[in-house]
Design a protein around this motif. Sequence first.
Motif, PDB file in Angstrom:
ATOM      1  N   ARG A 146      -4.797 -10.193  10.438  1.00  0.00           N
ATOM      2  CA  ARG A 146      -3.687 -10.046   9.676  1.00  0.00           C
ATOM      3  C   ARG A 146      -2.891 -11.162   9.025  1.00  0.00           C
ATOM      4  O   ARG A 146      -2.486 -12.075   9.959  1.00  0.00           O
ATOM      5  N   TYR A 147      -2.812 -11.061   7.435  1.00  0.00           N
ATOM      6  CA  TYR A 147      -2.283 -12.275   6.990  1.00  0.00           C
ATOM      7  C   TYR A 147      -1.207 -11.761   6.170  1.00  0.00           C
ATOM      8  O   TYR A 147      -0.858 -10.561   6.077  1.00  0.00           O
ATOM      9  N   ARG A 148      -0.603 -12.716   5.601  1.00  0.00           N
ATOM     10  CA  ARG A 148       0.846 -12.515   4.673  1.00  0.00           C
ATOM     11  C   ARG A 148       0.126 -12.153   3.277  1.00  0.00           C
ATOM     12  O   ARG A 148       0.858 -11.457   2.196  1.00  0.00           O
ATOM     13  N   VAL A 166      -1.976   8.736  11.677  1.00  0.00           N
ATOM     14  CA  VAL A 166      -0.703   9.070  10.981  1.00  0.00           C
ATOM     15  C   VAL A 166      -0.496   8.068   9.797  1.00  0.00           C
ATOM     16  O   VAL A 166       0.043   8.521   8.756  1.00  0.00           O
ATOM     17  N   ARG A 167      -1.029   6.731   9.918  1.00  0.00           N
ATOM     18  CA  ARG A 167      -0.881   5.825   8.689  1.00  0.00           C
ATOM     19  C   ARG A 167       0.500   5.517   8.353  1.00  0.00           C
ATOM     20  O   ARG A 167       1.385   6.198   8.657  1.00  0.00           O
ATOM     21  N   GLY A 168       0.666   4.317   8.127  1.00  0.00           N
ATOM     22  CA  GLY A 168       1.779   3.764   7.906  1.00  0.00           C
ATOM     23  C   GLY A 168       2.797   3.853   6.839  1.00  0.00           C
ATOM     24  O   GLY A 168       3.952   3.172   6.535  1.00  0.00           O
ATOM     25  N   PHE A 181       0.772  -8.730  -0.493  1.00  0.00           N
ATOM     26  CA  PHE A 181       1.641  -9.423   0.189  1.00  0.00           C
ATOM     27  C   PHE A 181       2.429  -8.742   1.258  1.00  0.00           C
ATOM     28  O   PHE A 181       3.049  -7.592   0.848  1.00  0.00           O
ATOM     29  N   ARG A 182       2.350  -9.096   2.506  1.00  0.00           N
ATOM     30  CA  ARG A 182       3.046  -8.426   3.506  1.00  0.00           C
ATOM     31  C   ARG A 182       3.583  -9.503   4.616  1.00  0.00           C
ATOM     32  O   ARG A 182       2.644 -10.282   4.961  1.00  0.00           O
ATOM     33  N   TYR A 183       5.056  -9.578   4.776  1.00  0.00           N
ATOM     34  CA  TYR A 183       5.579 -10.585   5.655  1.00  0.00           C
ATOM     35  C   TYR A 183       5.546  -9.990   7.091  1.00  0.00           C
ATOM     36  O   TYR A 183       6.102  -9.522   7.600  1.00  0.00           O
ATOM     37  N   GLU A 184       4.106 -10.096   7.513  1.00  0.00           N
ATOM     38  CA  GLU A 184       3.846  -9.735   8.813  1.00  0.00           C
ATOM     39  C   GLU A 184       3.650 -10.987   9.742  1.00  0.00           C
ATOM     40  O   GLU A 184       3.522 -11.982   9.321  1.00  0.00           O
ATOM     41  N   ARG A 185       3.545 -10.710  11.098  1.00  0.00           N
ATOM     42  CA  ARG A 185       3.469 -11.726  11.980  1.00  0.00           C
ATOM     43  C   ARG A 185       2.023 -12.099  11.930  1.00  0.00           C
ATOM     44  O   ARG A 185       0.900 -11.350  12.328  1.00  0.00           O
ATOM     45  N   HIS A 194      -6.469  -9.250   0.779  1.00  0.00           N
ATOM     46  CA  HIS A 194      -7.097  -8.746  -0.374  1.00  0.00           C
ATOM     47  C   HIS A 194      -7.945  -7.283  -0.112  1.00  0.00           C
ATOM     48  O   HIS A 194      -8.251  -7.210   1.033  1.00  0.00           O
ATOM     49  N   GLN A 195      -7.443  -6.596  -1.173  1.00  0.00           N
ATOM     50  CA  GLN A 195      -8.149  -5.063  -1.122  1.00  0.00           C
ATOM     51  C   GLN A 195      -8.844  -4.530  -2.063  1.00  0.00           C
ATOM     52  O   GLN A 195      -8.682  -5.163  -3.432  1.00  0.00           O
ATOM     53  N   PHE A 196      -9.753  -3.868  -1.850  1.00  0.00           N
ATOM     54  CA  PHE A 196     -10.627  -2.989  -2.852  1.00  0.00           C
ATOM     55  C   PHE A 196     -10.195  -1.760  -2.767  1.00  0.00           C
ATOM     56  O   PHE A 196     -10.298  -1.105  -1.726  1.00  0.00           O
TER      57      PHE A 196
END
Length: 420
Positions: free
Chosen positions: A119-121, A255-257, A110-114, A124-126
């Motif tokens: 790009r979603y709030r 550089v990654r976030g 979950f990320r509160y992104e625009r 899902h990741q593996f």
Amino acid sequence: MKINVPRGTCDVLPVDSYKWNYIENIAREIANRFGFREIRTPVFEHTELFIRGIGNSTDIVRKEMYTFDDKKGRSMTLRPEGTATVMRSVLENNLYLSVPTKLFYIGPFFRYERPQEGRYRQFHQFGLEAIGIDSPAIDAEIIHSACTFFETLGLKEIVVQLNSLGCSECRPKYREALVEFFESHREELCSDCKERLSINPLRVIDCKNPNCKQIALNAPVMIDFLCDECKAHFEKLQKLLSVYGVDFKVNPRIVRGLDYYTRTVFEIVSNQLGAQDAICGGGRYNGLAEEIGGKSLPAVGFAAGIERTISLMTKCGCSFGKEPTPKVIVIPLDDSCEEYSASILGKLRSAKISSDMIYAKKNLKKIFKELSSSETEYAYVIGADEISANKISVKLLKEKNQVDIPVSDAVNFVSVRGNC
Ligand code: AMP
């Protein structure tokens, strides 16, 4: 007022859910093939874990976390990524005692992104994490496993972009050089980057603003500042990737976030996804375990985005397998036939034959037409005549043929033909 799904989230409907299962099954198969075991952690954790693990200066912690106080006033956060949560669990459960600890996870983050395409709030990741080994051999295994995952899904036009961010020995000198360079261009930078310059100058390098991008082209790069050990690690990794047949490009601008990366960082990108082109990102995070209060543990991992993987597979025409459909449909012609039909349905299901019943009293022709475009193979039609003769009228939907069988053959008919 009508209640809709929250912005930035979506329902995965039956027409798509089988695609998710297809990808998740392949993810599990690849993880097992490479020796990783599944871990499931809670979707919310103490906020402190992410502040300390991901870093106060990152966009995730500064702007994107879903944070709330629980009823006892403790600050909790919906997990924005998997690495810190996995490391928390590894430390808490002493999983690091067997080296290397190789774990994988699949789940929502979950990320509160625009929100925008890709790009979603809730997404899902593996992910895979290998903990306890500093050797570049395990970095190579991680990158090889990510590539094998995407290749198995049929994705060929993807590129591994590789970089090294050095270590606590060599990165401070690079940081100094970077700040000096960007300070001389301060007035031309966007307002976000002016702020980043003091808190996280590395992030100025991957700013999407065209002006900042142009300036960053001439910025010093970390690989020119690597200490001897980091340089040797990076070179060995590249050799090992070649051994595994993994194509890659060194891109000094990756550089990654997240703050926790040391040495290896990589992204897997596609040129078919537009602005959100990364389907997978990862790297080494030797400092994370200590950062969150544990012992020093070298570690490396990746996370692949499932939504972007589906979107890329769709664009590339990859197969998702087939949506499971019942092999047999039982059709009682009226209410008085339901008991007889139910007893057949029960026997089919006990014999593990996927089957279903159509209750709606639609026109038979219409039903057959709908079924003909599905994977269903047989329609068992049950009317008063069939019941009095103890038989089933079977419509062979693929062969467009019809046969009568004794009711005692309801299961055998399918099993025998299935084995032909
Ligand atoms: P990160 O955890 O930021 O390194 O992201 C790893 C991968 O997760 C990315 O390459 C994307 O495929 C995916 N991802 C990250 N953030 C989002 C998001 N907000 N929506 C959809 N996918 C995402």
